[in-house]
Design a protein around this motif. Structure first.
Motif, PDB file in Angstrom:
ATOM      1  N   GLN A  31      -0.988 -10.703 -12.986  1.00 32.90           N
ATOM      2  CA  GLN A  31      -1.546 -12.044 -12.378  1.00 32.90           C
ATOM      3  C   GLN A  31      -0.698 -12.265 -11.088  1.00 32.90           C
ATOM      4  O   GLN A  31      -1.127 -13.108  -9.911  1.00 32.90           O
ATOM      5  N   ASN A  32       0.490 -12.210 -11.115  1.00 32.91           N
ATOM      6  CA  ASN A  32       1.552 -12.476  -9.952  1.00 32.91           C
ATOM      7  C   ASN A  32       1.062 -11.432  -8.895  1.00 32.91           C
ATOM      8  O   ASN A  32       1.340 -11.938  -7.507  1.00 32.91           O
ATOM      9  N   LEU A  33       0.846 -10.326  -9.234  1.00 34.84           N
ATOM     10  CA  LEU A  33       0.203  -9.379  -7.987  1.00 34.84           C
ATOM     11  C   LEU A  33      -1.147  -9.983  -7.309  1.00 34.84           C
ATOM     12  O   LEU A  33      -1.028  -9.969  -6.203  1.00 34.84           O
ATOM     13  N   VAL A  34      -1.818 -10.617  -8.207  1.00 35.32           N
ATOM     14  CA  VAL A  34      -3.270 -11.029  -7.733  1.00 35.32           C
ATOM     15  C   VAL A  34      -2.786 -12.226  -6.634  1.00 35.32           C
ATOM     16  O   VAL A  34      -3.281 -12.266  -5.786  1.00 35.32           O
ATOM     17  N   VAL A  35      -1.738 -13.105  -6.994  1.00 35.82           N
ATOM     18  CA  VAL A  35      -1.391 -14.190  -6.346  1.00 35.82           C
ATOM     19  C   VAL A  35      -0.856 -13.714  -4.883  1.00 35.82           C
ATOM     20  O   VAL A  35      -0.860 -14.194  -3.815  1.00 35.82           O
ATOM     21  N   LEU A  36       0.070 -12.797  -5.078  1.00 36.08           N
ATOM     22  CA  LEU A  36       1.005 -12.205  -3.989  1.00 36.08           C
ATOM     23  C   LEU A  36      -0.057 -11.520  -3.004  1.00 36.08           C
ATOM     24  O   LEU A  36      -0.115 -11.577  -1.751  1.00 36.08           O
ATOM     25  N   ALA A  37      -1.071 -10.848  -3.602  1.00 40.52           N
ATOM     26  CA  ALA A  37      -2.041 -10.181  -2.585  1.00 40.52           C
ATOM     27  C   ALA A  37      -2.869 -10.878  -1.842  1.00 40.52           C
ATOM     28  O   ALA A  37      -3.510 -10.553  -0.750  1.00 40.52           O
ATOM     29  N   ARG A  38      -2.898 -12.247  -2.097  1.00 39.17           N
ATOM     30  CA  ARG A  38      -3.772 -13.155  -1.422  1.00 39.17           C
ATOM     31  C   ARG A  38      -3.455 -13.448   0.048  1.00 39.17           C
ATOM     32  O   ARG A  38      -4.059 -13.744   1.033  1.00 39.17           O
ATOM     33  N   GLU A  39      -2.011 -13.177   0.233  1.00 41.15           N
ATOM     34  CA  GLU A  39      -1.580 -13.464   1.578  1.00 41.15           C
ATOM     35  C   GLU A  39      -1.025 -12.045   2.093  1.00 41.15           C
ATOM     36  O   GLU A  39      -1.007 -10.831   1.457  1.00 41.15           O
ATOM     37  N   ASP A  40      -1.616 -11.840   3.421  1.00 40.06           N
ATOM     38  CA  ASP A  40      -1.600 -10.296   4.173  1.00 40.06           C
ATOM     39  C   ASP A  40      -0.189  -9.749   3.861  1.00 40.06           C
ATOM     40  O   ASP A  40      -0.254  -8.510   3.692  1.00 40.06           O
ATOM     41  N   ALA A  41       0.730 -10.464   4.079  1.00 42.27           N
ATOM     42  CA  ALA A  41       2.063 -10.044   3.990  1.00 42.27           C
ATOM     43  C   ALA A  41       2.381  -9.698   2.639  1.00 42.27           C
ATOM     44  O   ALA A  41       2.938  -8.293   2.389  1.00 42.27           O
ATOM     45  N   GLY A  42       1.868 -10.209   1.696  1.00 42.97           N
ATOM     46  CA  GLY A  42       2.094  -9.704   0.218  1.00 42.97           C
ATOM     47  C   GLY A  42       1.373  -8.706  -0.073  1.00 42.97           C
ATOM     48  O   GLY A  42       1.936  -7.665  -0.758  1.00 42.97           O
ATOM     49  N   ALA A  43       0.036  -8.492   0.396  1.00 40.44           N
ATOM     50  CA  ALA A  43      -0.729  -7.230   0.053  1.00 40.44           C
ATOM     51  C   ALA A  43      -0.236  -5.999   0.880  1.00 40.44           C
ATOM     52  O   ALA A  43      -0.260  -5.027   0.231  1.00 40.44           O
ATOM     53  N   GLU A  44       0.432  -6.459   1.922  1.00 34.00           N
ATOM     54  CA  GLU A  44       1.132  -5.425   2.736  1.00 34.00           C
ATOM     55  C   GLU A  44       2.523  -4.711   2.037  1.00 34.00           C
ATOM     56  O   GLU A  44       2.459  -3.626   1.839  1.00 34.00           O
ATOM     57  N   LYS A  45       3.116  -5.569   1.148  1.00 32.41           N
ATOM     58  CA  LYS A  45       4.303  -5.225   0.544  1.00 32.41           C
ATOM     59  C   LYS A  45       3.768  -4.312  -0.567  1.00 32.41           C
ATOM     60  O   LYS A  45       4.413  -3.270  -0.949  1.00 32.41           O
ATOM     61  N   ILE A  46       2.974  -4.770  -1.446  1.00 29.68           N
ATOM     62  CA  ILE A  46       2.207  -4.192  -2.503  1.00 29.68           C
ATOM     63  C   ILE A  46       1.847  -2.912  -2.214  1.00 29.68           C
ATOM     64  O   ILE A  46       2.178  -1.895  -2.757  1.00 29.68           O
ATOM     65  N   PHE A  47       1.061  -2.844  -0.987  1.00 27.29           N
ATOM     66  CA  PHE A  47       0.526  -1.358  -0.617  1.00 27.29           C
ATOM     67  C   PHE A  47       1.592  -0.382  -0.142  1.00 27.29           C
ATOM     68  O   PHE A  47       1.625   0.793  -0.631  1.00 27.29           O
ATOM     69  N   ARG A  48       2.556  -0.836   0.528  1.00 31.42           N
ATOM     70  CA  ARG A  48       3.722  -0.062   0.887  1.00 31.42           C
ATOM     71  C   ARG A  48       4.832   0.339  -0.406  1.00 31.42           C
ATOM     72  O   ARG A  48       5.489   1.299  -0.151  1.00 31.42           O
ATOM     73  N   SER A  49       4.713  -0.525  -1.496  1.00 30.23           N
ATOM     74  CA  SER A  49       5.465  -0.126  -2.542  1.00 30.23           C
ATOM     75  C   SER A  49       4.711   0.579  -3.697  1.00 30.23           C
ATOM     76  O   SER A  49       4.972   0.776  -4.626  1.00 30.23           O
ATOM     77  N   ASN A  50       3.924   1.681  -3.093  1.00 29.15           N
ATOM     78  CA  ASN A  50       2.976   2.334  -3.910  1.00 29.15           C
ATOM     79  C   ASN A  50       2.235   1.548  -5.098  1.00 29.15           C
ATOM     80  O   ASN A  50       2.034   2.034  -6.122  1.00 29.15           O
ATOM     81  N   GLY A  51       1.572   0.509  -4.501  1.00 34.08           N
ATOM     82  CA  GLY A  51       1.132  -0.489  -5.582  1.00 34.08           C
ATOM     83  C   GLY A  51      -0.299  -0.043  -6.145  1.00 34.08           C
ATOM     84  O   GLY A  51      -0.641  -0.389  -7.054  1.00 34.08           O
ATOM     85  N   VAL A  52      -1.003   0.653  -5.168  1.00 27.81           N
ATOM     86  CA  VAL A  52      -2.189   1.366  -5.482  1.00 27.81           C
ATOM     87  C   VAL A  52      -2.267   2.279  -6.810  1.00 27.81           C
ATOM     88  O   VAL A  52      -2.999   2.100  -7.689  1.00 27.81           O
ATOM     89  N   GLN A  53      -1.071   2.889  -6.709  1.00 27.42           N
ATOM     90  CA  GLN A  53      -1.012   3.815  -7.821  1.00 27.42           C
ATOM     91  C   GLN A  53      -0.676   3.176  -9.089  1.00 27.42           C
ATOM     92  O   GLN A  53      -1.214   3.250 -10.270  1.00 27.42           O
ATOM     93  N   LEU A  54      -0.087   1.838  -9.038  1.00 28.22           N
ATOM     94  CA  LEU A  54       0.337   1.040 -10.340  1.00 28.22           C
ATOM     95  C   LEU A  54      -1.059   0.397 -10.736  1.00 28.22           C
ATOM     96  O   LEU A  54      -1.068   0.337 -11.946  1.00 28.22           O
ATOM     97  N   LEU A  55      -1.941  -0.151  -9.707  1.00 26.45           N
ATOM     98  CA  LEU A  55      -3.125  -0.761  -9.943  1.00 26.45           C
ATOM     99  C   LEU A  55      -3.917   0.232 -10.833  1.00 26.45           C
ATOM    100  O   LEU A  55      -4.860  -0.067 -11.697  1.00 26.45           O
ATOM    101  N   GLN A  56      -4.186   1.621 -10.500  1.00 25.61           N
ATOM    102  CA  GLN A  56      -4.660   2.465 -10.980  1.00 25.61           C
ATOM    103  C   GLN A  56      -4.255   2.592 -12.533  1.00 25.61           C
ATOM    104  O   GLN A  56      -5.068   2.968 -13.391  1.00 25.61           O
ATOM    105  N   ARG A  57      -2.979   2.629 -12.723  1.00 24.02           N
ATOM    106  CA  ARG A  57      -2.596   2.832 -14.263  1.00 24.02           C
ATOM    107  C   ARG A  57      -3.241   1.454 -15.049  1.00 24.02           C
ATOM    108  O   ARG A  57      -3.456   1.480 -16.290  1.00 24.02           O
TER     109      ARG A  57
END
Length: 898
Positions: free
Chosen positions: A130-156
């Motif tokens: 849920q914290n990821l959802v909130v973080l991803a609402r802002e572009d800077a947060g979305a970029e941070k998740i993306f660059r931290s291999n966040g997509v692979q984590l979300l895949q899990r």
């Protein structure tokens, strides 16, 4: 002695605890602690006190007591467990999990501890997601998740199969992909396009809808995507977005006919195709995506359109699937640009229908007829051509007499849809009426009778609202309507069958007698509104149509009496209005609908996220809303039931006519109610654009006037709202209306400009040289129309206060300036006097030279008289003017009236 007392108090406390007296138990344990208990007893007493505090829901004290017990005995597993419970309730899950891990290490076989640890680990994971959802609402947060291999984590998280975790992952991916082309392409590369599309087909509706939303965001990003973003070393996007777009659409088309996909998933795939394939505007010359989809997937769409819900076929579909397929087919057909493209569409449809109609026996014929029904509900040109294929219409007529209910249903529905099309109505009137009447009278199955009745209703309403064009004998229409209402109110019937009763009423309510009986039937109205909120979304258009008819909110022009006489002389047909369609009857019907709760039902309809809520359906709802707010006394009811909120999306999306009608309804609400209460919070800023759209010249004078009045109200509320009006480029249009010949439009525009003049940008416009804005206000301050004078003088008073430099320009704009000011000061209206006195005061304070000119005129005498009057804002302004003149040395103190 002491030890036995401690032991006794502890036992007493335990008994009280068992009886549910937690306060009493707490007191006993506290007394025992005060008797000098041993460290071991202290640990037990503290953990018991922790248990009491847990029961009393005082979690901070429970944690404190459990900690004291652990300090006395580090291996006290009960104390550890109780502290973990307190920490969990306090939201400190990371600390709670440490205590539980210690409990499990001390007692590895304890299933309670194992289950609690699993549960809290799940909560931690869910909270993190849920914290990821909130973080991803802002572009800077979305970029941070993306660059931290966040997509692979979300895949899990997606792989867990847990609905809550899957929802959190999908919502986070929405933030990552939103308006970002390169991140979208990279996400699809990691997760796989096929995998993402297949998530639409899961049984869990919430997950399917979330996947639908994500795919919509991905489509938007691929179509429009921002240029910036994650790029390769050479600065180029690595994958071609246009290719990815086609791959996504291709997978959606495959999903349509895939066995095992949920009906909801199929509907969501159709919804996505409706939204992303056709051009947004006919001005866009490129319809290649539509042509490609027709070539690759038309047969698949027709396959869904030809499937039946009951009995279940090979493909699982919902009650809304066929309607969604019809809408998609209609959108694709409307997006075609030339006859050759349309001919290709017809050819593919006809080949598909013939392939089922010939050589597949009765089942094939039923499939073909069902597909024709789908086309008749969508691109009816294609449906009409399909009806003319050799043997199709004959089979429809023949199957209406079948002994099998399923076969009859398919045939009768096809006949009904055909009857709604003008091209076939005359044929069916000649050949099908007797058949439909026979089915209605003789069939033992309500499902068949109700459909036959709708067919009769369609044919019976062919004259529309023309009272003189009645298809059936006197009283027959009322009998049909009564039967429709009876079925509508029968909640023992399935929703799909009751929908047909609404379809019948949608046609029969063209007749004013039917309207009158319908609005008097409280049970029928209640059933109608409940049905509009059901899962059966395909009923929306019929509900909206019936409401439009009952409120007479369709377009109706009173015929020119001279043309009527001419038509009668030429023996031409003259449409006649029913006596019960006169305004007094319509107003009474509106009040009955409002009392029955029509607004809350329509509000729910507007919220529908379904392709069934088409632009045409939106237009119907806008028409009804406009009829509901026509009378000032009804507007409070509409606002109280959520009408203001529902009108906003209708005013921003739909047909041009629908948006205009909704915008006019918004204007009426904004004029007569407090806008801040009608549109609370940020919603008030969304009202501005629809109102400004009513200022365009293609709108009527009444719409222009109501928009100006509404904008005047908004402009008086706050600077932020004024800025929003300026941003929507409303000022030039408002200025245009200040020159209008119609006095009400001219006055409303001047009032609006007066309120806008509080903004710096508007003041700059008046201060700029080379324009007549100031001259117009001065001249309007001398007009005969008192309300116009009041508005213009108010604007002048404000502008001369804010911008003193304008004071010196007033004498330059017109030679009549002095007469106009004197007339304001001598006005019997105190409001006009006050505005005039403020303008004079501002001019006197701005320049000694202007003050001298004023004091040499009759203004001095007028001010002297006004200053002697009883205390009022006018008196104070006049006194201030004279005081300033004394200060300048223009008059002696004795002349100021003191």
């Amino acid at each position: 002695m002491t030890a036995s007392s401690v032991e006794q108090l502890r036992k007493d406390g335990n008994e009280l605890f068992k009886c549910g007296d937690y306060e009493g138990a707490l007191t006993a344990y506290t007394q025992a602690l005060g008797l000098g208990a041993t460290p071991q007893d202290q640990a037990i007493l503290h953990r018991n006190r922790a248990a009491c505090h847990l029961k009393l829901e005082d979690y901070e004290k429970a944690e404190t007591e459990a900690t004291k017990a652990i300090e006395k005995d580090g291996g006290d597993v009960k104390a550890l467990y109780r502290r973990s419970q307190a920490l969990e309730k306090l939201g400190r899950l990371d600390q709670a999990v440490l205590d539980l891990q210690r409990c499990v290490s001390l007692e590895p076989k304890n299933k309670v501890f194992q289950e609690a640890l699993r549960n809290i680990a799940g909560q931690i994971q869910e909270k993190a997601s849920q914290n990821l959802v909130v973080l991803a609402r802002e572009d800077a947060g979305a970029e941070k998740i993306f660059r931290s291999n966040g997509v692979q984590l979300l895949q899990r998280l997606l792989d867990t199969g847990e609905p809550d975790l899957m929802l959190a992952a999908l919502r986070t991916l929405v933030g990552i992909c939103s308006e970002h082309q390169s991140r979208t392409v990279a996400t699809l590369s990691v997760l796989g396009t096929r995998r993402m599309v297949s998530m639409l087909g899961v049984e869990n509706q919430a997950v399917s809808l979330a996947a639908c939303h994500l795919l919509q965001v991905m489509f938007d990003a691929l179509k429009e995507g921002v240029k910036k973003g994650f790029r390769g070393k050479e600065g180029a996007i690595i994958v071609d977005p246009a290719r990815e777009l086609k791959v996504l659409i291709s997978n959606l088309l495959e999903l349509l006919t895939e066995v095992g996909v949920s009906g909801q998933g199929r509907d969501n795939a159709l919804t996505l195709l409706i939204k992303v394939v056709p051009r947004k505007s006919p001005k866009d010359p490129n319809n290649s995506l539509t042509l490609w989809v027709i070539d690759q997937g038309l047969k698949k769409i027709l396959e869904v359109g030809g499937s039946v819900q009951d009995p279940p076929g090979e493909l699982t579909v919902t009650a809304n699937s066929r309607m969604s397929a019809s809408i998609l087919l209609s959108k694709l057909f409307d997006d075609l640009k030339c006859d050759a493209e349309r001919e290709n569409f017809h050819r593919l449809c006809e080949n598909y229908i013939k392939s089922w109609f010939e050589g597949h026996g009765l089942a094939g014929k039923l499939r073909a007829i069902q597909t024709v029904s789908c086309l008749l509900q969508g691109p009816c040109d294609a449906g009409n051509r399909a009806l003319e294929l050799n043997g199709v219409m004959e089979s429809v007529i023949a199957l209406c007499a079948s002994e099998q209910e399923e076969e009859q249903l398919v045939a009768v529905e096809a006949l009904i849809h055909a009857a709604g099309k003008a091209k076939r109505a005359s044929f069916i009137t000649a050949n099908g009426v007797s058949l439909l009447k026979d089915l209605y009278k003789r069939s033992e199955k309500d499902s068949i009778r109700i459909r036959a009745l709708v067919g009769l209703c369609k044919l019976g309403s062919a004259g529309g609202t023309d009272f003189s064009m009645k298809q059936f004998a006197e009283g027959s229409t009322l009998k049909l309507a009564k039967q429709c209402r009876k079925w509508l109110c029968n909640d023992q019937m399935d929703v799909g069958t009751r929908r047909w009763a609404v379809e019948g009423l949608a046609y029969l309510t063209f007749d004013a007698d039917v309207k009158e009986e319908f609005v008097e039937d409280a049970a029928a109205l209640k059933a109608l509104f409940q049905l509009s909120k059901s899962e059966e979304r395909s009923v929306l258009f019929a509900v909206a149509s019936a409401l439009v008819n009952c409120t007479n909110s369709y377009d109706y022009e009173e015929p020119d009496p001279k043309m009527v006489e001419l038509a009668k002389y030429a023996k031409q047909h003259v449409p006649e209005q029913h006596p019960k369609d006169k305004p007094s009857f319509v107003r009474a019907r509106v009040k009955k609908l409002l009392a029955a709760g029509v607004v809350s039902a329509m509000t729910c309809m507007v919220k529908t996220e379904s392709p069934v809520l088409t632009s045409s359906c939106r237009e119907l709802l806008s028409r009804v809303f406009l009829a509901l707010v026509e009378e000032v006394e009804d507007r409070g009811t509409v606002v109280a039931q959520g009408g203001g909120k529902a009108l906003l999306p209708l005013a921003l999306e739909g047909t041009d006519v629908g948006q205009t009608k909704a915008a006019q309804a918004l204007a009426k609400l904004t004029i007569t109610s407090n806008p801040e209460m009608t549109f609370p919070g940020e919603r008030i800023y969304e009202v501005v654009r629809p109102l400004v759209s009513l200022l365009h010249l293609n709108c009527s004078g009444l719409q222009n006037f109501e928009a100006l009045m509404a904008l005047t109200n908004l402009a008086g509320i706050s600077e932020r709202l004024r800025q929003k009006i300026l941003k929507e480029k409303a000022v030039p249009m408002i200025e245009g209306y200040m020159f209008e010949e119609h006095e009400m439009l001219r006055r409303a525009a001047t009032e609006c400009m007066c309120n806008l003049a509080m903004s710096k940008e508007v003041q700059d416009l008046f201060e700029a040289t080379g324009n007549d804005r100031l001259k117009l206000l001065v001249l309007y301050s001398g007009e005969e129309d008192e309300l116009l004078r009041r508005a213009a003088a108010g604007g002048l008073a404000m502008l001369t206060s804010m911008r003193p430099s304008l004071c010196s320009r007033i004498p330059q704009v017109t030679t009549h300036w002095l007469e106009i000011l004197q007339a304001l000061l001598l006005s019997p209206s105190q409001e006009l006097q006050h505005r005039g006195a403020v303008v004079v005061l501002n001019m006197v304070e701005a320049s000694r030279e202007i003050a001298s000119t004023l004091m040499e005129s009759e203004v001095l005498e007028i001010l002297s008289v006004l200053a002697k009057d009883k205390e009022s804002p006018v008196t104070r302004a006049a006194t201030a003017c004279l005081g300033k003149a004394v200060e300048y040395g223009l008059i002696k103190p004795s002349q100021d009236g003191k």
